[in-house]
Design a protein around this motif. Structure first.
Motif, mmCIF file in Angstrom:
data_model
loop_
_atom_site.group_PDB
_atom_site.id
_atom_site.type_symbol
_atom_site.label_atom_id
_atom_site.label_comp_id
_atom_site.label_asym_id
_atom_site.label_seq_id
_atom_site.Cartn_x
_atom_site.Cartn_y
_atom_site.Cartn_z
ATOM 1 N N TRP A 37 -81.747 -54.574 49.408
ATOM 2 C CA TRP A 37 -82.838 -54.134 50.021
ATOM 3 C C TRP A 37 -83.452 -52.810 49.129
ATOM 4 N N THR A 38 -82.665 -51.882 48.988
ATOM 5 C CA THR A 38 -83.022 -50.692 48.085
ATOM 6 C C THR A 38 -83.452 -51.119 46.945
ATOM 7 N N LEU A 39 -82.790 -52.191 46.296
ATOM 8 C CA LEU A 39 -82.994 -52.380 44.848
ATOM 9 C C LEU A 39 -84.355 -53.233 44.670
ATOM 10 N N THR A 40 -84.607 -54.210 45.955
ATOM 11 C CA THR A 40 -85.962 -54.932 46.396
ATOM 12 C C THR A 40 -87.242 -53.560 46.316
ATOM 13 N N ASN A 41 -86.846 -52.693 47.166
ATOM 14 C CA ASN A 41 -87.931 -51.490 47.294
ATOM 15 C C ASN A 41 -88.190 -51.108 46.192
ATOM 16 N N MET A 42 -87.114 -50.522 45.294
ATOM 17 C CA MET A 42 -87.351 -49.873 44.076
ATOM 18 C C MET A 42 -87.933 -50.464 43.053
ATOM 19 N N SER A 43 -87.610 -51.769 42.984
ATOM 20 C CA SER A 43 -88.230 -52.872 42.029
ATOM 21 C C SER A 43 -89.851 -52.946 42.193
ATOM 22 N N TYR A 44 -90.102 -53.211 43.616
ATOM 23 C CA TYR A 44 -91.504 -53.320 43.943
ATOM 24 C C TYR A 44 -92.099 -52.037 43.478
ATOM 25 N N MET A 45 -91.765 -50.816 43.950
ATOM 26 C CA MET A 45 -92.433 -49.637 44.109
ATOM 27 C C MET A 45 -92.522 -49.072 42.208
ATOM 28 N N CYS A 46 -91.645 -49.511 41.526
ATOM 29 C CA CYS A 46 -91.745 -49.154 39.949
ATOM 30 C C CYS A 46 -92.598 -49.966 39.373
ATOM 31 N N GLY A 47 -92.762 -51.418 39.782
ATOM 32 C CA GLY A 47 -93.519 -52.143 39.376
ATOM 33 C C GLY A 47 -95.138 -51.784 39.688
ATOM 34 N N SER A 48 -95.144 -51.642 40.850
ATOM 35 C CA SER A 48 -96.414 -50.966 41.557
ATOM 36 C C SER A 48 -96.993 -49.862 40.824
ATOM 37 N N LEU B 148 -90.505 -49.122 55.552
ATOM 38 C CA LEU B 148 -89.674 -49.190 56.971
ATOM 39 C C LEU B 148 -88.869 -50.284 57.099
ATOM 40 N N ILE B 149 -89.104 -51.517 56.579
ATOM 41 C CA ILE B 149 -88.238 -52.764 56.490
ATOM 42 C C ILE B 149 -86.806 -52.471 55.844
ATOM 43 N N SER B 150 -87.091 -51.587 54.615
ATOM 44 C CA SER B 150 -85.719 -51.278 53.950
ATOM 45 C C SER B 150 -85.160 -50.432 54.815
ATOM 46 N N THR B 151 -85.646 -49.465 55.164
ATOM 47 C CA THR B 151 -84.810 -48.471 55.991
ATOM 48 C C THR B 151 -84.011 -48.904 57.226
ATOM 49 N N HIS B 152 -84.665 -49.826 57.917
ATOM 50 C CA HIS B 152 -84.402 -50.694 59.026
ATOM 51 C C HIS B 152 -83.158 -51.376 58.488
ATOM 52 N N TYR B 153 -82.963 -52.082 57.367
ATOM 53 C CA TYR B 153 -81.874 -52.984 57.086
ATOM 54 C C TYR B 153 -80.834 -52.231 56.257
ATOM 55 N N THR B 154 -81.188 -51.131 56.115
ATOM 56 C CA THR B 154 -80.111 -50.094 55.346
ATOM 57 C C THR B 154 -79.397 -49.359 56.426
ATOM 58 N N HIS B 155 -79.674 -49.750 57.725
ATOM 59 C CA HIS B 155 -79.218 -49.085 59.129
ATOM 60 C C HIS B 155 -79.350 -47.786 58.863
ATOM 61 N N TYR B 156 -80.394 -47.123 58.409
ATOM 62 C CA TYR B 156 -80.827 -45.736 58.471
ATOM 63 C C TYR B 156 -79.714 -44.854 57.661
ATOM 64 N N ASP B 157 -79.163 -45.483 56.619
ATOM 65 C CA ASP B 157 -77.988 -44.634 55.811
ATOM 66 C C ASP B 157 -78.818 -43.582 55.281
ATOM 67 N N THR C 275 -78.543 -41.813 52.411
ATOM 68 C CA THR C 275 -78.354 -41.961 50.979
ATOM 69 C C THR C 275 -79.530 -42.957 50.647
ATOM 70 N N TYR C 276 -79.513 -44.155 51.224
ATOM 71 C CA TYR C 276 -80.703 -45.178 51.109
ATOM 72 C C TYR C 276 -81.801 -44.818 51.512
ATOM 73 N N PHE C 277 -81.842 -44.053 52.594
ATOM 74 C CA PHE C 277 -83.227 -43.729 52.999
ATOM 75 C C PHE C 277 -83.645 -42.657 52.040
ATOM 76 N N THR C 278 -83.028 -41.602 51.458
ATOM 77 C CA THR C 278 -83.623 -40.733 50.734
ATOM 78 C C THR C 278 -83.942 -41.596 49.401
ATOM 79 N N ILE C 279 -83.205 -42.346 48.921
ATOM 80 C CA ILE C 279 -83.802 -43.302 47.680
ATOM 81 C C ILE C 279 -84.966 -44.017 47.903
ATOM 82 N N ASN C 280 -85.227 -44.566 49.031
ATOM 83 C CA ASN C 280 -86.199 -45.428 49.542
ATOM 84 C C ASN C 280 -87.546 -44.569 49.646
#
Length: 179
Positions: free
Chosen positions: A72-83, A133-142, A144-149
């Protein structure tokens, strides 16, 4: 702001505003439709974002050894970088049909002739937020992942705000005189 007098802008300024368009550029922009940015209002243009996010998620899911959280974090990062690259980094129009009328504007500034809060811009602003929001939910509010996203979200949302219209960061791009 840099003037066209041949003087360079002060090197200590990291953030600067693009000067307003000249009368010639404004008339060139009004003369022809902007094919570079008008596609965002076309039928089916919005669904491509959902399809792209789903394709990225599937791609990262099939890679062995990647957890759901990392996927989920890689999906989020990839979309954000491309956008960010597509809407905020690249300036001008990739094809020559308007005599350089949009050379100083990125795609976000070209969409709907720079008007803020149009339906297309609201949609394009909401997609990264919903994906975060979806990425944060599916990373279980961790944390580290939250900060990256969250940092990825800020990198895409801040350039979309009205305050950032025609604002450039000199650290990553040279002012017009230096290009």
């Amino acid at each position: 702001m840099a003037e066209k007098t041949g003087r360079r802008r002060r090197s200590s300024s990291l953030v600067y505003k693009e000067p307003p368009e000249t009368i010639e550029h404004m008339s060139d922009q009004a003369a022809l439709p902007n094919l570079n940015a008008n596609w965002v209002n076309a039928k089916g243009a919005w669904i491509i974002h959902v399809v792209l996010i789903a394709a990225l998620k599937i791609l990262f899911d099939i890679v062995p050894g990647i957890s759901q959280e990392a996927s989920w974090t890689l999906t989020n990062m990839s979309y954000m970088c491309g956008s960010f690259l597509m809407f905020h980094w690249v300036r001008g129009v990739p094809f020559e049909f308007n005599a350089g009328a949009y050379d100083n504007l990125n795609m976000w500034e070209q969409i709907d002739n720079g008007a803020q809060y149009t339906p297309a811009k609201k949609f394009l602003l909401s997609v990264p937020i919903v994906l975060f929001l979806i990425s944060t939910h599916y990373t279980h509010y961790d944390f580290t992942y939250f900060t990256i996203n969250f940092l990825a979200l800020l990198g895409v949302v801040i350039p979309k705000l009205p305050y950032s219209h025609r604002t450039r960061v000199g650290l990553f791009s040279a002012p017009p005189e230096d290009r």
